[in-house]
Design an enzyme around this catalytic site. Structure first.
Site, PDB file in Angstrom:
ATOM      1  N   HIS A  28       0.805  -1.217   0.000  1.00 56.47           N
ATOM      2  CA  HIS A  28       0.000   0.000   0.000  1.00 56.47           C
ATOM      3  C   HIS A  28       0.841   1.272   0.000  1.00 56.47           C
ATOM      4  O   HIS A  28       0.321   2.370   0.190  1.00 56.47           O
ATOM      5  CB  HIS A  28      -0.955   0.012   1.196  1.00 56.47           C
ATOM      6  CG  HIS A  28      -2.220   0.775   0.948  1.00 56.47           C
ATOM      7  ND1 HIS A  28      -3.206   0.322   0.109  1.00 56.47           N
ATOM      8  CD2 HIS A  28      -2.655   1.967   1.405  1.00 56.47           C
ATOM      9  CE1 HIS A  28      -4.195   1.199   0.081  1.00 56.47           C
ATOM     10  NE2 HIS A  28      -3.888   2.208   0.859  1.00 56.47           N
TER      11      HIS A  28
ATOM     12  N   ASP B 224      -7.235   4.069   9.158  1.00 61.29           N
ATOM     13  CA  ASP B 224      -8.574   4.060   8.575  1.00 61.29           C
ATOM     14  C   ASP B 224      -8.808   2.854   7.669  1.00 61.29           C
ATOM     15  O   ASP B 224      -9.946   2.440   7.463  1.00 61.29           O
ATOM     16  CB  ASP B 224      -8.813   5.338   7.772  1.00 61.29           C
ATOM     17  CG  ASP B 224      -9.084   6.534   8.672  1.00 61.29           C
ATOM     18  OD1 ASP B 224      -9.441   6.331   9.843  1.00 61.29           O
ATOM     19  OD2 ASP B 224      -8.940   7.678   8.200  1.00 61.29           O
TER      20      ASP B 224
ATOM     21  N   GLU C 287     -12.242  12.939  13.311  1.00 61.74           N
ATOM     22  CA  GLU C 287     -11.585  13.258  12.044  1.00 61.74           C
ATOM     23  C   GLU C 287     -12.354  14.388  11.374  1.00 61.74           C
ATOM     24  O   GLU C 287     -13.487  14.696  11.749  1.00 61.74           O
ATOM     25  CB  GLU C 287     -11.491  12.048  11.104  1.00 61.74           C
ATOM     26  CG  GLU C 287     -10.350  11.113  11.420  1.00 61.74           C
ATOM     27  CD  GLU C 287     -10.030  10.143  10.283  1.00 61.74           C
ATOM     28  OE1 GLU C 287     -10.632  10.269   9.197  1.00 61.74           O
ATOM     29  OE2 GLU C 287      -9.175   9.261  10.489  1.00 61.74           O
TER      30      GLU C 287
END
Length: 521
Positions: A104, A169, A279
């Site tokens: 990622h 997340d 957030e």
């Protein structure tokens, strides 16, 4: 130019595969770039040179950088990795080794040109020879292999009514990967990043030494590898702090049109008790109210938001979450109301969802599945993640969000902005953050096409240049620099310590060449 959303999914998949095969075909891996003695190693049979293995190791989520390794190791035990690294150390000219988790990264950080990429996920298939996930209910911790995904950690710990405190997340990342950076999300203001929630590690150093470390044992290595970008060691096991897991969450989103009020309310909330997650994000008048990362609004809500966007151009969303279980179910709504007291969001523009704890933590996965179904996941993602000092966040909003992003109207991906508190970060660790008590995480999660991603990257450079001219002392998260001077500036007072740790734990500079740090030194 056609928008990615208008291009058929099968065409995008064909284009991505064809492009990657073209790159690999032109730069075919050369087994001869590795010492011939490698054929005598026990891991020889676990090294792969085929195009499938090389192709996977030559790309990442960013789909921007492509570096061709000579081979890919599919280990069945930690000893395989140790043997490989020790062998490289014994060579007159050592080859590079990079550990790859779920791939990622966005700038080739886990690649190894002409070296060997270690496919850490291979250990998941052979966890009896690795670490797997072992939960201690008496000690409230889990011993987790560095190759394990956080979604698997969540599911395994929930079986015991427990869960880690700090998350990212997106949960389909490896434990070793996030701990090599920091790992943070909306819980971080309260519990600290994931690197602050580790009790003990097993690490393979760049010398091939296998070491157990903690704050009390081999502490220099412990602090070095946490946030060390994979340059100082490969994490093969982490002992993660656990706590009682909630069952459900109240997820509240409030809308603001004034950035200064928005940030003031965020800072107020992280100073109060009772909140578990916070957030923030931005909505622009040229993008949908819902995006792949968060389809929060119902169709009727979405029409309200669109009307408001036409008036203001930019809106700011504050997301706060309150956890609860059977014991607190009757009081959670009152708790949410108390948290909202004194906040100055736009009247009538507050929205709430009630979800299971698992669904909330794994919410980004739903967006991933949607994008994959449309062929829009494996596209260039020139993300830019920044940490911005609180004292300059208003200047950042005016100069970046308003004057660059909104004015240019190029960005269509999620835009995140939320505060973090420095007190929950351990400055002994390698991770670098701004030197203020409160700083903001800014995530510009761009997605483009193979024809226009450079335009988004040029915008990233414009943002960085603006911050430099304005004297905003940002730090990049998941950093990407092109010169020694930039890396020295990034690490600041930690640079000398980081160099010394590199010399101590990886003196032949074998690990993680894709970070492009010591390549310049």
């Amino acid at each position: 130019m056609a928008s990615p959303s208008l291009i058929p999914a099968h065409f995008i998949v064909f284009f991505v595969v064809s492009r990657l095969m073209s790159i690999i075909g032109n730069l075919r891996p050369s087994k001869n770039s590795l010492p011939c003695e490698i054929d005598s190693l026990g891991v020889h049979a676990k090294l792969r040179y085929d195009l499938d293995a090389i192709g996977l190791a030559s790309t990442d989520y960013g789909n921007i950088v492509h570096e061709i390794p000579s081979a890919v190791l599919y280990p069945t035990s930690i000893d395989d990795i140790i043997e490989l690294i020790k062998f490289s150390n014994e060579c007159p000219l050592p080859f590079n080794v990079a550990a790859r988790g779920h791939g990622h990264s966005v700038r080739g950080q886990a690649m190894a040109h002409d070296g060997v990429v270690v496919n850490m996920l291979s250990l998941k298939k052979h966890y009896k020879n690795g670490n797997g996930i072992r939960v201690s209910t008496s000690g409230n911790y889990a011993d987790v292999g560095g190759e394990q995904l956080w979604i698997d950690v969540l599911n395994a710990t929930l079986e015991h009514g427990l869960a880690p405190l700090s998350w990212t997340d997106y949960l389909y990342l490896t434990v070793g990967g996030t701990l090599s950076n920091a790992g943070f999300s909306g819980q971080t203001f309260l519990y600290g990043p994931q690197i602050s929630n580790v009790l003990e590690l097993d690490v393979i150093t760049g010398k091939g030494d296998f070491m157990t470390c903690s704050k009390d044992q081999n502490s220099e290595l412990f602090y070095a590898v946490l946030g060390g970008l994979g340059l100082l060691g490969i994490i093969t096991r982490a002992r993660i702090v656990l706590a009682k897991a909630p069952k459900r969450v109240k997820w509240v989103r409030m809308i603001y049109s004034d950035f200064s009020i928005f940030t003031r309310d965020q800072e107020h909330l992280i100073s109060t008790k009772g909140l578990e997650y916070l957030e923030g994000s931005l909505l622009m008048d040229y993008t949908p109210a819902n995006n792949w990362r968060s389809s929060f609004f119902s169709p009727s809500n979405e029409s309200q938001i669109i009307s408001l966007l036409k008036k203001h151009g930019i809106l700011y969303c504050l997301d706060m979450v309150k956890y609860y279980d059977d014991e607190t179910a009757n009081s959670v709504d009152k708790d949410v109301q108390m948290l909202q007291e004194g906040l100055n969001f736009i009247p009538g523009f507050t929205f709430m969802r009630d979800e299971t704890y698992v669904d909330f933590l794994n919410r980004v996965r739903r967006g991933e599945i949607t994008l994959k179904s449309k062929g829009l996941w494996d596209v260039p993602n020139p993300w830019l993640n920044l940490l911005v000092p609180k004292s300059r966040i208003l200047d950042f909003n005016a100069g970046v969000f308003v004057d660059i992003i909104h004015r240019q109207k190029k960005t269509t991906g999620p835009l995140l902005v939320f505060p973090l508190t420095k007190i929950v970060w351990d400055d002994k660790m390698s991770a670098v953050v701004p030197d203020e008590d409160i700083f903001y995480s800014v995530g510009l999660l761009h997605s483009g096409s193979f024809n226009d991603w450079q335009d988004l990257d040029n915008q990233n450079n414009e943002i960085l240049e603006f911050c430099d001219r304005a004297g905003i002392k940002i730090k990049q998260y998941l950093p990407h620099y092109k010169s020694k001077e930039e890396w020295i500036k990034h690490f600041g007072p930690k640079w000398n310590t980081f160099q010394e740790r590199k010399a101590q734990f990886d003196p032949r500079m074998i690990l993680s060449p894709g970070q492009n740090i010591f390549n310049y030194v």
